[in-house]
Design an enzyme around this catalytic site. Structure first.
Site, short mmCIF file in Angstrom:
data_model
loop_
_atom_site.label_atom_id
_atom_site.label_comp_id
_atom_site.label_asym_id
_atom_site.label_seq_id
_atom_site.Cartn_x
_atom_site.Cartn_y
_atom_site.Cartn_z
N ARG A 192 -21.80 3.74 14.91
CA ARG A 192 -22.99 4.34 14.33
C ARG A 192 -22.87 4.28 12.81
O ARG A 192 -21.81 4.58 12.25
CB ARG A 192 -23.14 5.81 14.75
CG ARG A 192 -23.65 6.03 16.16
CD ARG A 192 -25.12 5.63 16.32
NE ARG A 192 -25.62 5.89 17.66
CZ ARG A 192 -25.58 5.03 18.68
NH1 ARG A 192 -25.06 3.83 18.51
NH2 ARG A 192 -26.06 5.36 19.87
N GLU A 247 -31.32 3.53 10.32
CA GLU A 247 -32.02 2.48 11.07
C GLU A 247 -33.47 2.91 11.32
O GLU A 247 -33.71 4.08 11.60
CB GLU A 247 -31.32 2.25 12.42
CG GLU A 247 -29.97 1.60 12.25
CD GLU A 247 -29.25 1.39 13.59
OE1 GLU A 247 -29.90 1.40 14.64
OE2 GLU A 247 -28.04 1.20 13.55
N HIS A 301 -28.37 -3.91 15.30
CA HIS A 301 -27.94 -3.07 16.45
C HIS A 301 -27.97 -3.86 17.77
O HIS A 301 -28.73 -3.53 18.68
CB HIS A 301 -28.81 -1.81 16.54
CG HIS A 301 -28.16 -0.68 17.28
ND1 HIS A 301 -28.26 0.63 16.90
CD2 HIS A 301 -27.38 -0.66 18.39
CE1 HIS A 301 -27.58 1.41 17.73
NE2 HIS A 301 -27.04 0.63 18.66
C1 8YV Z 1 -27.67 0.95 22.86
C2 8YV Z 1 -25.70 2.15 21.74
O1 8YV Z 1 -28.30 -0.25 22.76
O2 8YV Z 1 -25.46 3.05 23.90
C3 8YV Z 1 -25.31 3.19 22.71
O3 8YV Z 1 -24.80 4.24 22.26
O4 8YV Z 1 -25.40 2.25 20.62
C4 8YV Z 1 -26.46 0.92 22.00
O5 8YV Z 1 -25.58 -0.12 22.25
C5 8YV Z 1 -28.64 2.03 22.46
O6 8YV Z 1 -28.02 3.22 22.14
C6 8YV Z 1 -29.62 2.30 23.55
O7 8YV Z 1 -30.19 3.59 23.44
#
Ligand code: 8YV
Length: 332
Positions: A247, A276, A294
């Site tokens: 993140r 983002e 992402h």
């Molecule tokens: C997802 C992610 O695409 O799952 C997670 O925490 O960071 C990602 O890879 C995204 O969050 C889907 O909500």
């Protein structure tokens, strides 16, 4: 003919793979987002007033103000994603709303993307591609001193967050001859340390000062917000590379951009950003940054697995059982 019992209303905030949506339609009264336009706060508020189950993603802010508008029928938030930093877990708990996520199914894809960035930045993959594709420049041929990057083999990789994804990154990195170092809330089991030949650092500061590449693989929580603060970023060697597929909020992005611009950090591979979809323009302007929108878990297989996990959580809950991937605030 007797009326069939009313199915619970399940609101899905973003478009999901066809197969997942078809199954959701069969099982629930699923309100889908066919054109995939992110829902506005007002639309989300309407959704939580009516839905029994909400299926949000990382792009939806499920904060206290939104949850305070939820109707009493909202009992489950089944996040499509592993990270739950988009959801105010404390407020959900106070309102007796269960939260679930999708752990495990995106581990390997995210680790692949992390490894891809670990290779791409020191070896200047993106710069090389841009050079060849840029019509205004003509490649005059190979030269012994041109486009030199840095060797990966034998270097020290410091992994911040040695959970599922951190360990999967370590397994890949070992095959490339990297030495594994890590910092984690809790030390991992001895067998895992041995298998990965991983060195545990109790002090993140001390680890950072000695690494050639640092990979961020921890969740974003109040405790990890700006874990790589301006002070800690300054501990890195100027030859160090940073990779972040976790993140953006874990790194002080402004300071990272400033230090990259000033040549105080060698380069960065970034799949996630602090605000983002906005990306700091300084990061985009820097040749030594490989930036991705992402995409860490963006595989067809991964998205279907995530959808299936969500369905299992929702179905199990609606059948009156404890959903398997229940998130407790203390876990994050
Ligand atoms: C997802 C992610 O695409 O799952 C997670 O925490 O960071 C990602 O890879 C995204 O969050 C889907 O909500």
């Amino acid at each position: 003919m007797p009326n069939s019992p009313k199915k619970p209303l399940v609101v899905v905030t973003r478009k999901l793979p066809e197969a997942v949506e078809t199954r959701m339609r069969e099982l629930f009264d699923a309100r889908l987002n066919v054109d995939d336009t992110p829902m506005t706060p007002a639309e989300l508020a309407e959704a939580v007033k009516a839905a029994h189950v909400l299926i949000p993603t990382v792009t939806d802010r499920i904060d206290r103000s939104l949850l305070s508008q939820a109707g009493p029928q909202l009992k489950l938030i089944a996040n499509f994603g592993t990270g739950v930093d988009n959801i105010d877990l404390d407020t959900a708990r106070l309102r007796n709303i269960i939260v679930t996520n999708t752990p495990g199914v995106l581990t390997e894809d995210t680790a692949d993307m992390t490894m891809a960035l670990i290779l791409a930045v020191p070896r200047r993959l993106a710069e090389g591609t841009v050079l060849l594709k840029d019509k205004s420049r003509h490649w005059t041929g190979w030269s012994p001193t041109w486009m030199l990057g840095h060797r990966i083999y034998g270097k020290r990789l410091g992994i911040i967050g040695m959970g599922r994804i951190g360990q999967a990154v370590a397994r890949r990195a070992r095959a490339f001859g990297l030495q594994i170092h890590y910092h984690n809330r809790r030390r991992v089991a001895e067998e895992i340390e041995q298998e990965l030949e991983a060195t545990h650092w109790d002090s993140l500061d001390q680890m950072l000062a000695r690494m050639d590449i640092v990979s961020v693989n921890c969740p974003h929580t109040p405790a990890t917000y700006h874990l790589l603060s301006a002070r800690r970023l300054k501990l890195l060697k100027p030859t160090c590379y940073i990779v972040n597929t976790a993140r953006g909020e874990v790194i002080d992005e402004n300071e990272l951009a400033r230090m990259l611009e000033a040549g105080q950090i060698a380069g960065a591979g970034l799949d996630v950003f602090e605000h983002e979809p906005a990306v700091n323009p300084k990061l985009l302007a820097c040749d030594r940054v490989v930036a991705l929108p992402h995409m860490g878990s963006a595989t067809i297989e991964g998205r279907i697995d995530m959808g299936e996990k969500v369905i299992i959580n929702v179905k199990t809950f609606l059948d009156g059982h404890n959903p398997p991937d229940r998130v407790h605030a203390a876990m994050f």
